[in-house]
Design a protein around this motif. Sequence first.
Motif, short mmCIF file in Angstrom:
data_model
loop_
_atom_site.label_atom_id
_atom_site.label_comp_id
_atom_site.label_asym_id
_atom_site.label_seq_id
_atom_site.Cartn_x
_atom_site.Cartn_y
_atom_site.Cartn_z
N PRO A 116 38.98 77.61 -44.68
CA PRO A 116 37.87 78.28 -43.77
C PRO A 116 37.43 77.55 -42.49
O PRO A 116 36.75 76.20 -42.59
N LEU A 117 37.10 78.76 -41.71
CA LEU A 117 36.87 77.90 -40.09
C LEU A 117 35.23 77.44 -40.22
O LEU A 117 34.45 77.37 -39.60
N VAL A 118 34.42 78.33 -41.57
CA VAL A 118 33.22 78.11 -41.52
C VAL A 118 32.61 77.21 -43.25
O VAL A 118 33.59 78.28 -43.56
N GLU A 119 32.24 76.52 -42.85
CA GLU A 119 31.89 76.03 -44.32
C GLU A 119 30.52 75.76 -44.25
O GLU A 119 29.51 75.65 -43.14
N VAL A 120 29.53 76.25 -45.32
CA VAL A 120 28.35 76.72 -45.85
C VAL A 120 27.64 76.50 -46.89
O VAL A 120 28.14 77.07 -47.78
N ALA A 121 26.63 75.21 -47.36
CA ALA A 121 25.89 75.68 -48.63
C ALA A 121 24.66 75.54 -47.94
O ALA A 121 24.31 75.38 -47.28
N ALA A 122 23.42 76.17 -49.39
CA ALA A 122 22.13 76.79 -49.56
C ALA A 122 21.28 76.60 -50.78
O ALA A 122 22.62 76.32 -51.68
N ARG A 136 31.31 65.69 -49.77
CA ARG A 136 32.02 66.29 -48.38
C ARG A 136 31.37 67.78 -48.44
O ARG A 136 31.26 68.72 -49.43
N HIS A 137 31.88 68.17 -46.89
CA HIS A 137 30.82 69.07 -46.56
C HIS A 137 32.18 70.75 -46.63
O HIS A 137 32.09 71.80 -46.25
N ALA A 138 33.37 70.53 -47.27
CA ALA A 138 34.60 70.98 -47.64
C ALA A 138 34.46 72.07 -48.95
O ALA A 138 33.97 71.13 -49.29
N THR A 158 21.69 74.61 -46.56
CA THR A 158 21.88 72.63 -46.37
C THR A 158 22.68 72.31 -45.50
O THR A 158 22.69 70.92 -45.36
N SER A 159 23.54 73.03 -45.22
CA SER A 159 24.72 72.41 -44.79
C SER A 159 25.30 73.79 -43.69
O SER A 159 25.74 75.24 -44.51
N LEU A 160 25.66 73.54 -42.22
CA LEU A 160 26.97 74.63 -41.81
C LEU A 160 27.61 74.24 -40.59
O LEU A 160 27.08 73.37 -39.67
N SER A 161 29.13 73.97 -40.33
CA SER A 161 29.42 73.32 -40.00
C SER A 161 29.28 73.93 -38.17
O SER A 161 28.60 75.58 -38.13
N SER A 162 29.10 73.61 -37.50
CA SER A 162 29.95 73.77 -36.25
C SER A 162 30.93 74.48 -35.60
O SER A 162 31.72 75.71 -35.26
N GLY A 197 45.02 69.61 -44.59
CA GLY A 197 43.95 68.95 -44.56
C GLY A 197 42.96 69.46 -43.28
O GLY A 197 43.18 70.77 -43.29
N TYR A 198 41.65 69.23 -42.88
CA TYR A 198 41.17 69.46 -42.35
C TYR A 198 40.39 69.10 -41.89
O TYR A 198 40.03 67.47 -41.86
N LEU A 199 38.79 69.33 -40.45
CA LEU A 199 38.40 68.59 -39.22
C LEU A 199 37.26 68.73 -39.60
O LEU A 199 37.09 70.31 -39.39
N LEU A 200 36.17 69.53 -40.02
CA LEU A 200 35.11 69.41 -39.77
C LEU A 200 33.78 69.42 -38.79
O LEU A 200 33.43 67.78 -38.74
N LEU A 201 33.03 69.48 -37.78
CA LEU A 201 32.35 69.22 -36.84
C LEU A 201 30.71 69.70 -37.24
O LEU A 201 30.73 71.24 -37.16
N SER A 202 29.86 69.23 -37.14
CA SER A 202 28.43 69.45 -37.85
C SER A 202 27.43 68.67 -36.84
O SER A 202 27.64 67.90 -36.82
#
Length: 673
Positions: free
Chosen positions: A44-50, A59-61, A121-125, A224-229
């Motif tokens: 996904p283009l956006v990863e988000v947790a709450a 990890r945040h993915a 609690t997390s939201l990717s840029s 794979g993925y690259l996540l920036l936050s």
Amino acid sequence: MTDLLHWSTPDLALTFVLDDGPVRLVAVREASQPRGGEPDPGQPLVEVAAVGHGHSSNRHAGTLLGQRLRYAGHHETGTTLRIVQEEPTTGLRVTSVFEARAGVRAWTEASIIGPGSLELTSLSSLVVGLASVDAELYSAANSWMAENRWSKRVVRDVLADIVHDPHHHVAKSRDAVTGMNSWSTGERLPVGVLVDRSTPYALGWQIEHNGPWHYELGETRHGGYLLLSGPTDLEHQWSVEVTADKPFTTVPVSLVVGTDVDSVFAALTRQRRAIRTRRPIDDRMPVVFNDYMNTLLGDPTTEKLLPLIDAAAEVGADYFCIDAGWYAEGVWWNTVGEWQPSATRFPNGLAEVIDRIHHHGMVPGLWLEPEVVGVRSPIADELPDDAFLTRHGRRVAENDRYLLDLRSPAARKHLDTTVDRLVDEFGIGFFKFDNNSVTGPGTDKNGTSLGQGLLEHNRALLSWLDGIQERHPDLLIENCASGAMRMDYAMLSRLHLQSTSDQEHPLLYASITAAAPAAVLPEQAGHWAYPITGTTREEFIFALVNGIPGRLYLSGHLNRMTPAELELIRSALSAHREVLEDLETLVPAWPLGLPAWTDEWIALSLTGAKVSYLALWHRAPGPSTITLPIPRSQKIAPHFPTDLGDWTYAWTDDGLVVTANTPEPAARVLRLQ
């Protein structure tokens, strides 16, 4: 039904998958390359947790909310693309914003549709899907006096290779790099490059925040993925409530591509220039003399400064900055905050010293550490508790200093009054803004999480800086935090100069100078050149060469130097000013690779269409020869010093062969056309 969304800038082309799942960014390539045939890693283009919507992983993915986002529309306006997604069970709406510059700048906006709320609690840029993780990651350690230490590692050495039959589960390991507290670059740089090991492709990024950040590489069943936050709960004690009326925006990030490491850093250089806010005064690029390094070291007095000012003017400095201690009656560390000149250090007033600077046609500058108030400063009792960062209602104190909260009107009024007074009273045209005290995870004032309180303070600091420069358009500001502990492009997109280190040893500074353009624009990289009287000619030259391929930041006891030593300094400033004429068009390259901390030979090329400058350092005694794999130039000549002495060079089929025959470490700068 699957649709592809193609969006291009002059330099990059992005491909998104739009279907009945979350939007996915599956390709980032150079705009000139043909599109098509990209695998879909399913990321996904956006990863988000709450809160209430976690996902049992470090990890945040792979977040539950990220998987449940669905495409709701996109809009293109000029150079901006906005992709909207919604999650139906919570009413979460996220908008991914892409802004075309020299590369791409991106961030995420979040809000709630309807009356509900969500504690994020997390939201990717930004999250980029990768076809594979068969790649090398270039990243950099960054610590006080040991900045810009780049290294590479194979990503597969960190991520377990079990994503294939007959295994049915995927490892949740990650290759993560994290920045903590208010020193955004206190341990690591928010910059990275991923180089594919099987194709000529490299992806580069930077996170543009003056506080905590995080990026990670990982692998799912599909790729794979690259996540920036920016800040997260897991790493930074960050969370924030979003509603329809209280949206949240992540920190921005930049993305570029190339074919190898050097081409990516060239692209990042162009991107940094594109996002930088420039004013007419930034075109001046003066040579600044500062009295700190290897000189007064925080102990300025009228008696010590007047001869230094005369000597700095004689060699051709444009600005003269009085560093720490000018306000202190005794020890300067825990008395900061009131910013009134010391009566004992300047018996006839600071104006006597400032007038001498003006008399020589130089612009006066002062050191200031605006974000702290020493516990022994009178202003500590005058300002209310609301002016400071607090935890559980008590002021945060770090090493005998309280930390101002730039959200506070009282704190901002105090600092605005200070800056305006110094500019108006003394004609200050340059400030060295330092920051030597870290905040820890933040402040819980106003009921926020610690991380959100710090994020709000970080953003208020940027707003305060913008206000200063709007009121004082001819004021130049240096960004310093114990050298380069806050060397990020939230700060550098708006400030003039970056101190690259507090390192006092010229031999060690060489690797810092050479590696700095990977993190900061050459025209913003303030490299200390602090020649020491009485050293050998080669030692003297070495210290000066450290400053030439960037912004030479001059220091040293010039008033004690011999005529021959002063002539070498004048020659170095003349060579440096020639570099300055082209500097804003040059991009960095490293013919011998990014320097390691202990390399014997170091090489930095600042390359342009018509002229390039090659800085070379040999840090061992005795003769040595090195071959640099660079294309033959039409003309090559010594730039500094103009006499190569015991150095020789010659072109061969393999490149440029350079020999240093000096019996001690030495450095040279060549000019190539």
